[in-house]
Structures are given as C-alpha cells and as structure tokens.
Write a protein that holds these residues in place. Structure first.
Motif, mmCIF file in Angstrom:
data_model
loop_
_atom_site.group_PDB
_atom_site.id
_atom_site.type_symbol
_atom_site.label_atom_id
_atom_site.label_comp_id
_atom_site.label_asym_id
_atom_site.label_seq_id
_atom_site.Cartn_x
_atom_site.Cartn_y
_atom_site.Cartn_z
ATOM 1 N N LEU A 21 68.440 51.528 88.371
ATOM 2 C CA LEU A 21 68.543 51.565 86.910
ATOM 3 C C LEU A 21 69.149 50.286 86.310
ATOM 4 N N GLY B 150 70.219 56.004 91.727
ATOM 5 C CA GLY B 150 69.894 55.153 90.576
ATOM 6 C C GLY B 150 70.862 53.999 90.351
ATOM 7 N N ILE C 292 63.559 57.397 92.933
ATOM 8 C CA ILE C 292 64.957 57.166 92.553
ATOM 9 C C ILE C 292 65.843 58.146 93.312
ATOM 10 N N ASN D 43 56.596 55.225 85.959
ATOM 11 C CA ASN D 43 56.968 56.552 86.486
ATOM 12 C C ASN D 43 58.147 56.420 87.436
ATOM 13 N N VAL D 44 59.102 57.335 87.285
ATOM 14 C CA VAL D 44 60.250 57.373 88.201
ATOM 15 C C VAL D 44 60.274 58.761 88.830
ATOM 16 N N SER E 211 62.176 61.330 91.080
ATOM 17 C CA SER E 211 63.501 61.643 91.623
ATOM 18 C C SER E 211 63.375 62.398 92.950
ATOM 19 N N GLN F 131 58.157 57.765 82.627
ATOM 20 C CA GLN F 131 57.961 59.210 82.810
ATOM 21 C C GLN F 131 58.812 59.633 84.003
ATOM 22 N N TYR F 132 59.640 60.672 83.818
ATOM 23 C CA TYR F 132 60.528 61.121 84.894
ATOM 24 C C TYR F 132 59.938 62.358 85.574
ATOM 25 N N HIS F 133 59.892 62.335 86.896
ATOM 26 C CA HIS F 133 59.347 63.473 87.661
ATOM 27 C C HIS F 133 60.431 63.979 88.617
ATOM 28 N N GLN F 134 60.472 65.296 88.819
ATOM 29 C CA GLN F 134 61.459 65.837 89.762
ATOM 30 C C GLN F 134 60.805 66.832 90.714
#
Ligand SMILES: Cc1cc2nc3c(=O)[nH]c(=O)nc-3n(C[C@H](O)[C@H](O)[C@H](O)COP(=O)(O)OP(=O)(O)OC[C@H]3O[C@@H](n4cnc5c(N)ncnc54)[C@H](O)[C@@H]3O)c2cc1C
Length: 323
Positions: free
Chosen positions: A38, A34, A31, A50-51, A53, A7-10
């Motif tokens: 990555l 990356g 991250i 979860n990543v 950013s 899941q990507y969060h910003q």
C-alpha cells in the motif's frame, strides 16, 4: 498520500483466489498485511486495478516450527512458544523487522515477497517525474546500472536469508496446482521479476526441515535507525560443530544485491575444517570480496561491503568453542 482506486476482492479459498487472479488478466496484486504494497500504491509505484486479499484463506495462517503459513503475522512469530523454543532465530529476526505496529499487520509471505528497494524507485511520483523514471516504474533504463537491461533494485527482506540458511522450501499454489521450490532457487537476479513465483501463484507455506532445529543460529542487521529501518546489510548464520570441527555451515546475506544470497560456494569448502580465528578471517574476506553492493539504498556500497566481513567475523566468533 491518497491510495489510487482499485477493486478489492476477498476470496475464501486458494482455488477461488487463483481463479480470481486468472480472471484479472495480469491487472492485480495479492495483498497480505499491505505494509509494503500500500505505501508503494500511494507513491503510484505500479498500482493495479484489482487487489486480491489473502486474509480469508484460513489454511495460510498456521505456525509451527516445521511449517509456517504465508499469512502468519510477524508479531505472532515473535510470541509463538514452539518457535521460540525450537527455532529461536525466527522470532529474533521477526522482532528486528520494521516497528511493532507494522509487525501486527506484516506477514511472513509479504516479508519474503516484498518489493525490491532503490533510491530511484521508492520516491513520490513528483520526484520520479523529475528524473525521467526508472526501469522498475514507467521508465526504460535502470538508473543505477544504465548499461544493463535488468533492474538493480536491492532485496531488503530480513527473513529470507534466515530461511535460506535453515534449508527452507517455499510452497506455491497456482493454476497448475501446488509445487515446492528450494529457498536457494526461489529468488532471481532482476529487481522487477524478483523470484520464480508466477504472478497467479500464491505462496502458501514455508517448510523448514526438522534437522534445522539442531543448528546454532544467529541473524544480525545493519541499518540506519535501529527502531524501524530496512537492513542495508543483514547476515544470517547457521552451523553445527563436532567439538571444533565444522559439520555444517550456511551463511546468508540480504540488503546487498538484487536477491538474498546463500554463500554455499565458500561455506561448503570449509566443512570438516576447524573453526579457528584464521578460518573465520579468510572466509569473511572471501565472502566480502564476492559481493558488490550498489549505490541505491542508504549508506555507501564501500561501507556496506566492508561491514559484510565485520559482521561475519563477529557472528562466527561467538560460536568458537572456548578452550
Ligand atoms: C516504515 C517501514 C519499515 C519497514 N522495515 C522493514 C524491515 O526492517 N525489514 C523488512 O524485511 N521489511 C520492512 N518493511 C516492509 C514490510 O513491512 C514487511 O516486509 C512486511 O513483512 C511485509 O508483509 P505484508 O504482509 O505487509 O506484505 P504486503 O505489503 O501485503 O505484500 C508485499 C508483496 O508480497 C505479495 N504477497 C504477499 N503475500 C503473498 C502471498 N502469500 N502470495 C503471493 N504474493 C504475496 C504482495 O502482492 C506484494 O507484492 C518495512 C515497511 C515500512 C513501511
């Protein structure tokens, strides 16, 4: 290789990023560019669900000679005019990291916090499966030093020894607020935990004392391919002289231990002495003998150890006043 699902969060602020991290109950990574995280995820090296950013947090991007944001890109460091003028060793070092493309994405924070490296760790899942895994990923034993219970993977970032010799401090923001940690107290001897930063803490800035701008400095690295490789030895030097007398001297190493090393026990003992050929030879020998590289990155430990003395002598000689 294909990335695993996450899941990507910003988030757009430090507070939001820290809260998000707390809500992930340990199953997350921050991250930056990356370029380290990555490739590790693709090799199934401890991927998380979860990543988070850091790219939306504007305050992390600033660059000045006294305060460098964790999200400042390596490529920006190289071209930043005040930095080139006041602390040229930083753009010089950044230009020796990886490749031009990687430096466009790679950040100062990511470089400081990059994962430790080891022959038994930086491999595909298929390769590691055939070896019964290592302590750092899915295994129970360090395959480099099996009799020890800590991981001996090698710290291989280029910027850390330079920040250490400049006397930098690292600023962290976490659930308990902000704190500053002196560079020399930041890294810890364990290739898995690596440093005193808590998982939910974000590295926000590197602070460099103004006095560092008066030091004469250099960084040189040994690597297999000059075009792109990690250091298998990196040496940073910062000093000031009053004629021939050493007023300040700091030597930092990378690529030869689980942490970057600041050799203060040796350099502080020679403050007030004359910078002579004999002093340089003795100091280089003493520092070399205090370090024990492990057989877990390219080039043999014996060769890398011998090169510590070669590099220190080569670098200090260039600062010797000519008669
Ligand atoms: C082919 C190749 C060659 C390379 N050569 C070199 C080299 O010569 N020298 C060298 O030093 N490196 C090298 N690298 C490694 C890497 O590219 C750089 O170290 C880069 O600076 C990492 O920065 P990043 O922003 O991409 O980090 P990321 O991959 O985004 O992050 C690295 C780690 O730091 C954590 N992190 C990042 N920023 C923060 C923050 N602000 N707060 C908390 N945690 C954070 C991440 O969670 C992750 O664990 C190389 C990589 C490749 C693929």
């Amino acid at each position: 290789m294909i990335l695993p699902r996450f899941q990507y969060h910003q988030p757009e602020s430090l507070d939001e990023a820290v809260s998000l991290a707390q809500s992930c109950a340990g199953d997350f990574d921050f991250i930056a560019g990356g370029t380290d995280l990555l490739p590790n995820y693709k090799s199934r090296l401890n991927p998380r669900g979860n990543v988070i950013s850091l790219s939306g947090i504007k305050e992390l991007f600033e660059i000045s000679p006294e305060r460098i944001g964790a999200m400042a890109r390596l490529a920006e460091m190289i071209t930043n005019a005040p930095l080139k003028h006041k602390l040229p060793v930083l753009p010089h070092t950044a230009a020796l990291i990886a490749t031009p493309l990687l430096r466009e994405s790679g950040t100062v924070g990511g470089n400081l916090l990059l994962d430790t490296r080891c022959y038994y760790f930086n491999q595909s899942w298929f390769w590691r499966d055939s070896k019964d895994y290592c302590l750092k990923a899915e295994g129970n034993t360090c395959l480099v030093v099996p009799q020890e219970s800590v991981c001996y993977a090698t710290y291989s970032g280029d910027l850390a020894p330079v920040f250490l010799v400049l006397g930098a401090k690292f600023v962290l923001a976490g659930p308990e607020g902000k704190r500053e940690v002196a560079g020399e107290n930041f890294f810890t001897h364990d290739g898995i935990t690596r440093h005193v930063k808590l998982p939910e803490e974000i590295l926000t800035h590197v602070l460099i004392p103004k006095e560092a701008q008066a030091l004469r400095t250099d960084y040189q690295k040994l690597r297999v391919r000059d075009a792109m490789d990690f250091p298998v030895l990196g040496v940073a030097v910062a000093l000031s002289l009053n004629e021939r007398t050493l007023e300040r001297l700091h030597i930092g190493l990378t690529g030869v231990a689980t942490t970057p090393l600041l050799c203060e026990a040796f350099t502080q003992a020679v403050i007030g002495d004359q910078l002579t050929e004999d002093l340089i030879a003795g100091l280089a020998e003493d520092i070399m003998n205090s370090v024990r590289p492990y057989r877990n990155v390219a080039l043999s430990p014996q060769y890398r150890k011998a090169m510590i003395a070669v590099y220190i002598k080569r670098m200090l000689r260039q600062f010797m006043p000519v008669d």
